[in-house]
Design an enzyme around this catalytic site. Structure first.
Site, mmCIF file in Angstrom:
data_model
loop_
_atom_site.group_PDB
_atom_site.id
_atom_site.type_symbol
_atom_site.label_atom_id
_atom_site.label_comp_id
_atom_site.label_asym_id
_atom_site.label_seq_id
_atom_site.Cartn_x
_atom_site.Cartn_y
_atom_site.Cartn_z
ATOM 1 N N GLY A 21 0.820 -1.226 0.000
ATOM 2 C CA GLY A 21 0.000 0.000 0.000
ATOM 3 C C GLY A 21 0.848 1.267 0.000
ATOM 4 N N GLY A 25 -2.578 7.763 -4.089
ATOM 5 C CA GLY A 25 -2.968 8.282 -5.410
ATOM 6 C C GLY A 25 -3.159 7.162 -6.406
ATOM 7 N N ALA A 28 -5.419 1.130 -6.650
ATOM 8 C CA ALA A 28 -5.223 -0.319 -6.510
ATOM 9 C C ALA A 28 -4.193 -0.610 -5.418
ATOM 10 C CB ALA A 28 -4.780 -0.917 -7.838
ATOM 11 N N SER A 29 -3.108 0.134 -5.418
ATOM 12 C CA SER A 29 -2.051 -0.096 -4.416
ATOM 13 C C SER A 29 -2.598 0.089 -3.004
ATOM 14 C CB SER A 29 -0.880 0.862 -4.682
ATOM 15 O OG SER A 29 -0.146 1.138 -3.512
ATOM 16 N N ASN A 112 8.122 3.162 -16.021
ATOM 17 C CA ASN A 112 8.668 4.205 -15.142
ATOM 18 C C ASN A 112 10.184 4.109 -14.992
ATOM 19 O OD1 ASN A 112 5.883 3.209 -13.408
ATOM 20 N ND2 ASN A 112 5.990 5.272 -14.234
ATOM 21 N N HIS A 139 9.703 4.337 -2.115
ATOM 22 C CA HIS A 139 10.092 2.995 -2.592
ATOM 23 C C HIS A 139 10.533 3.016 -4.047
ATOM 24 C CE1 HIS A 139 5.902 3.160 -3.958
ATOM 25 N NE2 HIS A 139 6.052 2.049 -4.646
ATOM 26 N N GLU A 176 8.763 10.696 -13.783
ATOM 27 C CA GLU A 176 8.214 9.338 -13.727
ATOM 28 C C GLU A 176 8.475 8.562 -15.018
ATOM 29 O OE1 GLU A 176 6.104 7.955 -10.988
ATOM 30 O OE2 GLU A 176 7.002 9.589 -9.846
ATOM 31 N N ARG A 216 2.561 13.625 -9.829
ATOM 32 C CA ARG A 216 3.888 13.006 -9.680
ATOM 33 C C ARG A 216 4.964 13.592 -10.592
ATOM 34 N NH1 ARG A 216 4.085 6.538 -8.852
ATOM 35 N NH2 ARG A 216 2.083 6.175 -7.870
ATOM 36 N N HIS A 252 -0.514 8.242 -13.312
ATOM 37 C CA HIS A 252 0.355 8.423 -14.484
ATOM 38 C C HIS A 252 -0.552 8.622 -15.695
ATOM 39 C CE1 HIS A 252 3.573 5.789 -12.387
ATOM 40 N NE2 HIS A 252 3.982 7.039 -12.352
ATOM 41 N N ASP A 254 -0.391 7.263 -18.504
ATOM 42 C CA ASP A 254 -0.696 6.029 -19.258
ATOM 43 C C ASP A 254 -1.896 5.276 -18.675
ATOM 44 O OD1 ASP A 254 0.433 4.771 -17.030
ATOM 45 O OD2 ASP A 254 2.127 3.895 -18.112
ATOM 46 N N CYS A 375 2.260 -0.628 -18.148
ATOM 47 C CA CYS A 375 3.197 -0.252 -17.069
ATOM 48 C C CYS A 375 4.398 -1.174 -17.048
ATOM 49 C CB CYS A 375 2.530 -0.369 -15.698
ATOM 50 S SG CYS A 375 1.065 0.618 -15.497
HETATM 51 O O1 SUG Z 1 4.282 3.595 -8.999
HETATM 52 N N1 SUG Z 1 2.682 0.694 -7.804
HETATM 53 C C1 SUG Z 1 3.271 1.426 -8.900
HETATM 54 C C2 SUG Z 1 2.499 1.175 -10.169
HETATM 55 C C3 SUG Z 1 3.188 1.750 -11.379
HETATM 56 C C4 SUG Z 1 2.346 1.720 -12.596
HETATM 57 N N2 SUG Z 1 3.052 2.270 -13.693
HETATM 58 C C5 SUG Z 1 2.507 2.965 -14.723
HETATM 59 N N3 SUG Z 1 1.308 3.472 -14.676
HETATM 60 N N4 SUG Z 1 3.264 3.200 -15.759
HETATM 61 C C6 SUG Z 1 3.307 2.933 -8.604
HETATM 62 O O2 SUG Z 1 2.356 3.432 -7.995
HETATM 63 C C7 SUG Z 1 2.613 -0.203 -5.536
HETATM 64 C C8 SUG Z 1 3.537 -0.864 -4.536
HETATM 65 C C9 SUG Z 1 2.855 -1.273 -3.273
HETATM 66 O O3 SUG Z 1 1.907 -0.610 -2.861
HETATM 67 O O4 SUG Z 1 3.281 -2.293 -2.640
HETATM 68 C C10 SUG Z 1 3.331 0.550 -6.645
HETATM 69 O O5 SUG Z 1 4.441 0.965 -6.465
#
Ligand code: SUG
Length: 451
Positions: A21, A25, A28-29, A112, A139, A176, A216, A252, A254, A375
């Site tokens: 998590g 923003g 899903a994460s 990215n 991260h 990014e 971002r 992002h 995309d 991605c």
């Molecule tokens: O940067 N998720 C990535 C997803 C990147 C998607 N990339 C593109 N749209 N091009 C991010 O948010 C989640 C990691 C976590 O929550 O454990 C994460 O980093």
């Protein structure tokens, strides 16, 4: 003009893929925080997607995962110990959130990894890479140094490739990479037009920024990359993401637009001042590329922003096949969302659209962290000479595919919970796996632990 093709370099999912998590923003994460992940069930479909594209006749490159947990970062954050296991133990006790940030397998999302500009577009006739500093998320910011080393190792010819360092400048220069960048062209080897999309200007902030979630990418970072890549100003456009889209989970660009060649698919709420952005794009493309521009703007009444974000419709890969038609590689979530499925079916049936085929791919584990098909890949346009300068092992083949599948099956855990990040055996297993991977993909020693 040199003949050129678009290669996709996908990130292999690393052995520590987990749900921490970490990305505010990214709906899903945050929504999957602390669920149990399956590194193996994430890595195998990633490989399957690569094989699918390779079988369609595309050049499919491989980018290796990074070492996680990052012991270097943990030591830089002050965790000490005689052994790396001690360092992990201390971090798990004192700051589990930092351990989670240092354990993320987020380098899999190679859209990215960097911004790439093909040699046909740059005034010095060389192809340029700028690794993204990913400064907005702790991260992700840990990826930049190792990404730079990996790209230099693969694209290892100074006469052909220029490797810039990740942008310095901290918060002002938040970058990014290719997730906010699209190159349009009439054919890959001809000079094109590059669209750089940013969320906010850091030095001259707009009044109506996003209210909930961070922007971002900054305008200043996009402009710096365009300058570094020696692009002619008439072949570059900058456009601002709509703050409404950012607040709806479009972290992002995309996630709301995808383009290739002279073709662009976008949601009607993708950009600030969208009418002007699309008009500029069309006019500029037609002037500099000498061909008509085709833009499909999807209305919110047809697919709402929420449905676009949940299904990742615009995070499909729009690929040009050898017969010059296009295929869409969409996440399975698009097939499960009726209005999105209908939109894609109509697109493939429409004789005015270059899209002839739609393929749905199950990438559930990556999607649960906000990472769709687009991605997972960095697009790299290579002419024949540039491609020849790479090793054959840098690409997925019928020979190395079964080796990679076997490698995942032998080294990756079936499941990983947040508590498991404290297990020092995870580092040991990952190092063993990465060490073996270097041989399979012929990349030599690239990890700090191998020194
Ligand atoms: O940067 N998720 C990535 C997803 C990147 C998607 N990339 C593109 N749209 N091009 C991010 O948010 C989640 C990691 C976590 O929550 O454990 C994460 O980093």
């Amino acid at each position: 003009m040199a003949r050129a093709h678009e290669a996709n370099f996908d990130g292999l999912v690393g052995p520590t893929h987990n749900y921490a998590g970490l990305s505010i923003g990214n709906l899903a994460s945050v929504g999957h925080k602390a669920l149990v992940s399956s590194p193996r069930a994430a890595a195998l479909p990633g490989l399957k997607k690569m094989k699918f594209l390779a079988d369609l006749g595309l050049d499919q490159g491989i980018l290796p995962p990074q070492e996680r947990p990052s012991i270097i970062a943990l030591r830089q954050f002050g965790f000490t110990g005689h052994s790396d296991a001690n360092v992990i133990e201390k971090a798990a006790q004192e700051a589990p959130e930092l351990l989670a940030a240092c354990s993320s397998a987020s380098s899999m999302w190679t859209a990215n990894a960097a911004t790439f500009s093909p040699s046909a577009d740059s005034r010095d006739g060389r192809a340029h890479f700028t690794p993204a500093n990913l400064y907005n998320k702790l991260h992700r910011s840990l990826e930049a140094g190792q990404t730079a080393r990996i790209l230099k190792k693969i694209f290892n010819n100074d006469a052909l490739f220029v490797h810039h360092p990740p942008l310095c400048g901290g918060n002002v220069m938040r970058d990014e990479g290719a997730a906010n960048h699209t190159r349009f062209c009439s054919s890959y080897g001809e000079p094109g037009l590059q669209l750089f999309v940013y969320g906010a200007s850091a030095l001259q902030p707009e009044k109506n920024g996003p209210a909930q979630f961070p922007a971002r990418q900054t305008l200043e970072a996009s402009q710096a990359v365009a300058r570094l890549h020696r692009l002619s100003p008439d072949r570059v456009l900058f456009a601002r993401q709509s703050p409404t889209a950012i607040d709806a989970g479009v972290f992002h660009n995309d996630v709301v637009s995808v383009g290739n060649g002279n073709y662009f698919l976008c949601h009607e709420q993708a950009f600030s001042d969208q009418k002007q952005v699309l008009e500029n794009l069309r006019n500029r493309f037609e002037t500099v590329c000498g061909e008509s521009f085709q833009c499909i703007e999807v209305a919110a009444t047809e697919v709402s922003l929420e449905a676009a974000v949940a299904s990742y419709l615009f995070n499909c890969q729009l690929i040009r096949l050898n017969d010059d038609s296009m295929a869409v590689i969409a996440p399975a979530e698009c097939e499960q969302t009726p209005e999105v499925k209908a939109f894609l079916q109509n697109l493939a049936a429409d004789t005015d659209s270059p899209v002839d085929e739609v393929h749905f791919i199950d990438l559930r584990e990556s999607m649960s962290n906000g990472g769709g098909p687009a991605c997972l890949r960095l697009r790299v346009v290579l002419n024949e000479e540039e491609k020849k300068s790479l090793l054959p092992e840098n690409f997925l083949t019928n020979e190395n595919y079964p080796l990679l599948v076997d490698w995942v099956n032998r080294h990756y855990r079936e499941s990983l919970a947040q508590n498991d990040l404290a297990d020092p055996l995870l580092l040991e297993e990952s190092r063993k796996a990465l060490d073996e991977l270097c041989n399979i993909i012929g990349i030599g020693s690239i990890y700090p632990f191998q020194k």
